[in-house]
Design a protein around this motif. Structure first.
Motif, short mmCIF file in Angstrom:
data_model
loop_
_atom_site.label_atom_id
_atom_site.label_comp_id
_atom_site.label_asym_id
_atom_site.label_seq_id
_atom_site.Cartn_x
_atom_site.Cartn_y
_atom_site.Cartn_z
N GLU A 19 7.90 -2.63 -6.31
CA GLU A 19 6.76 -1.76 -6.03
C GLU A 19 7.02 -0.32 -6.46
O GLU A 19 8.08 -0.01 -6.99
N ALA A 41 2.14 12.28 6.94
CA ALA A 41 1.05 11.34 7.13
C ALA A 41 1.55 9.90 7.10
O ALA A 41 2.68 9.65 6.67
N ALA A 44 3.94 8.15 4.30
CA ALA A 44 4.68 9.22 3.61
C ALA A 44 6.13 8.82 3.29
O ALA A 44 6.75 9.38 2.40
N SER A 48 10.88 4.51 6.07
CA SER A 48 11.75 4.06 4.96
C SER A 48 13.07 4.83 4.98
O SER A 48 14.13 4.25 4.70
#
Ligand code: GTP
Ligand code: MG
Length: 241
Positions: A19, A41, A44, A48
């Motif tokens: 991705e 947000a 964002a 991760s």
């Protein structure tokens, strides 16, 4: 030995398999004992960043260093012991409350369980349950509220006295009494530890030593609450408009 708790991201790029980039050239350093808030947000890239520190995934480019050592060169068992994690959706196991704090670790005895539960304010609600520490819970939480699950997760994360604490603050609404128990617990459990917290509440963000503002996978701004307000940039918009 115990980690000092320094964390450094050096030009980190990351994408979930096949991705688009989720993190783009992210660099920052957290000094031992500092509390850093990650804001931005939805989508964002906050969670991760946490996934990478815990090595649920590895970076595509760049490096993550803990105490100056690339985490890919560290033992997974050391990372697990020295980095305590509380995820956004607290995961419980069917079993009693004691089990949910110590999991399979037999080194953690009943005394230790009570000690961490007291320290994190979880003891308060546990005492109100008919079976106290032997109360059975289910994976979905059973009789526990979202806030109570969060307090239980704090206790679980602290059982090993980790040098580093990673918190993805719960977004679900909690009652005001639990909210203040959580806030009080947060102040205690972050003391003396390097903490990275994904914060949704202004009260949590304001207490951080440093705030990192993410936007579409890049660091847009970084500074203290006061510095970022003065800047009148994205942080200002996120929190005050
Ligand atoms: P919120 O938790 O909603 O505030 O967002 P966040 O800032 O934590 O974003 P996160 O890091 O979860 O997501 C960044 C991007 O990665 C988004 O486009 C997500 O859709 C995507 N993403 C997150 N987790 C996964 C995953 O497990 N697999 C894949 N393929 N994509 C993911
Ligand atoms: Mg997230």
């Amino acid at each position: 030995g115990r980690f000092r708790g320094e964390i450094e991201f050096r030009n980190v790029w990351f994408a979930y398999e096949g991705e688009d980039w989720v993190l783009k050239d992210v660099s920052f350093k957290v000094e031992p004992g500092e509390t850093v808030a990650l804001v931005g947000a939805t989508g964002a890239g906050k969670t991760s960043i946490i996934n990478l520190i815990c090595r649920f995934y590895d970076v595509n480019r760049g490096q993550i260093l803990v105490d100056g050592v690339d985490i890919r060169d560290m033992r997974q068992s050391d990372l697990r012991r020295q980095i305590g994690v509380v995820q956004q959706d607290v995961f419980l196991f069917s079993g009693d409350i004691k089990y949910n704090i110590r999991l399979n670790d037999t080194e953690i005895d009943d005394e230790k369980i009570r000690e961490v539960a007291r320290y994190t304010n979880a003891h308060r609600f546990i005492e109100t349950k008919p079976n106290k520490y032997d109360e059975e819970v289910t994976e979905r939480g059973g009789t526990l509220s979202a806030g109570q699950r969060q307090l239980l997760a704090f206790a679980r994360a602290l059982a090993f006295d980790p040098a580093i604490l990673i918190l993805d603050e719960a977004t679900s609404a909690v009652d005001t009494e639990t909210e203040s128990l959580i806030q009080d617990a947060l102040e205690k459990i972050t003391r003396g530890r390097t903490t990275i917290i994904i914060a949704h509440r202004l009260s949590t963000v304001q207490h951080a030593d440093k705030i990192i503002v993410l936007h579409k996978g890049r660091i847009r701004e970084c500074g203290t609450h006061e510095e970022l307000l003065e800047k009148r940039g994205l942080y200002y918009k996120l929190y005050l408009l």
